[in-house]
Design an enzyme around this catalytic site. Sequence first.
Site, short mmCIF file in Angstrom:
data_model
loop_
_atom_site.label_atom_id
_atom_site.label_comp_id
_atom_site.label_asym_id
_atom_site.label_seq_id
_atom_site.Cartn_x
_atom_site.Cartn_y
_atom_site.Cartn_z
N HIS A 226 0.87 -1.03 0.15
CA HIS A 226 -0.01 0.08 -0.10
C HIS A 226 0.76 1.31 -0.06
CE1 HIS A 226 -3.96 -1.63 1.50
NE2 HIS A 226 -3.56 -2.58 0.76
N TYR B 220 -8.86 5.52 7.52
CA TYR B 220 -8.82 6.04 8.93
C TYR B 220 -9.89 6.87 9.28
CZ TYR B 220 -4.81 3.10 10.07
OH TYR B 220 -3.71 2.24 10.27
N LYS C 61 1.77 -0.03 14.96
CA LYS C 61 3.24 -0.29 15.20
C LYS C 61 3.43 -1.60 15.90
CE LYS C 61 5.17 3.30 13.36
NZ LYS C 61 4.76 2.57 12.02
N TYR D 146 4.50 6.29 9.75
CA TYR D 146 3.61 5.26 9.20
C TYR D 146 4.52 3.87 8.74
CZ TYR D 146 -0.82 2.47 8.63
OH TYR D 146 -1.82 1.72 8.31
C1 PHB Z 1 -5.59 -4.45 10.29
O1 PHB Z 1 -5.76 -4.39 9.05
O2 PHB Z 1 -5.94 -5.43 11.22
C2 PHB Z 1 -5.15 -3.10 10.83
C3 PHB Z 1 -4.63 -2.29 10.09
C4 PHB Z 1 -3.88 -0.89 10.38
C5 PHB Z 1 -4.13 -0.89 11.82
C6 PHB Z 1 -4.61 -1.75 12.81
C7 PHB Z 1 -5.03 -2.95 11.99
O3 PHB Z 1 -3.78 0.51 12.20
#
Ligand code: PHB
Length: 395
Positions: free
Chosen positions: A76, A205, A298, A386
């Site tokens: 990604h 998000y 993280k 990130y």
């Molecule tokens: C997940 O896909 O489980 C996932 C992705 C990003 C996050 C937390 C969980 O920040």
Amino acid sequence: MPEIVRTRVAIVGAGPAGLLLSHLLAAAGIDSIVIDSRTREQIEQTIRAGILEQGTVEVLDALDEFSRARTVGHRHDGIELRFAGAGHRIDFASLVGRGVWLYPQHEALKDLIAARIAAGADLRFGVTAQRVEGAASDRPRVFATGADGRALEIDADFVVGADGSHSVVRAAVTGSQTGGYFREYPFAWFGILCEAPPSATELIYSNSPNGFALISQRSATVQRMYFQCDPEVDPESYTEEQLWHELQSRVPGTTLNEGPIFQRDVLRFRSFVAHSLRTGRAALVGDAAHTVPPTGAKGMNLAVADVLVLERALRALLLENDERLIDAYHDTALHRIWKAQHFSWWMTSMLHVAPDASDFDRLRQLGELQTVVESEAGRRYLAEAYTGWPLEGRA
Ligand code: PHB
């Protein structure tokens, strides 16, 4: 009579940290034993988060054909922050020239276990550590019990606690089972896995008046999504229709593809850092040393970063009798850990709606999100953190 085994490094915990450490040590000619109280099936089936930093994927490349992160996982190059009715893409590729991989942790664990078993490693499931003695000496010892009830003692040159947030080794390192810095949050995540096509190509998000939601993916046919909930909620108390309503109401502007929900869980949030990461010949890595809320993705990445620092220190100590890096382990590892703690706390507090938030708090939060997305420096800060800061010895 206990079974007594001798090894150089006794590793308690067959999660990503313990298995990776054992792999890297083996490559340096240092033998280890890994024990875990769980069965292999339990370890491979526990649902965990899914984002690997680019550096983590590069470290897993050391497993050669055993790492499926690049083939089964998906790269990604950005995420979307959604708030106040609009989506804002954080374009990692153009901001920092790096990306992340969506590759669930339990898949990475299957790879690590397969690689260790193929290498003939001494990896023992169903073996529960009771305590560590002699951390201050040159021959620390792990006392454990096998699945059949038989006592096992591992006589080692060094003991590593990679045994998760309920670590048994922690008591030998910090002097108490719980000693550390804590923060609790007044919310949790309600996570679901469903059979449906993806609703978005990248992670969303979303900060909405109804609370946070994260739209993640697993494959072309399975999706992972979360929404902010009360930590005390009973996962069974929602109907599927109510779950879809909760999720849908938190991502205005996107119509989620719905499908049967076959897994639901509530993830409690905690930030924790142990007071000490090493005493004498015992050290902590991964969740045994720290936990982060999942918003910054993280957890496993930080475990891998700890392992790289510790593995170098153990090589110097056990192969060259050089104590400098092991003496520095606590400070070196904490440098990244506190940065990641801050990032995880920041993402969490910026995106969730606290139960007692005032109108001022809500509007300030939207001001903060605007500040991040409207400024290239803001977007770059988020992208750097990130996708992951440079790893020890690999910058
Ligand atoms: C997940 O896909 O489980 C996932 C992705 C990003 C996050 C937390 C969980 O920040």
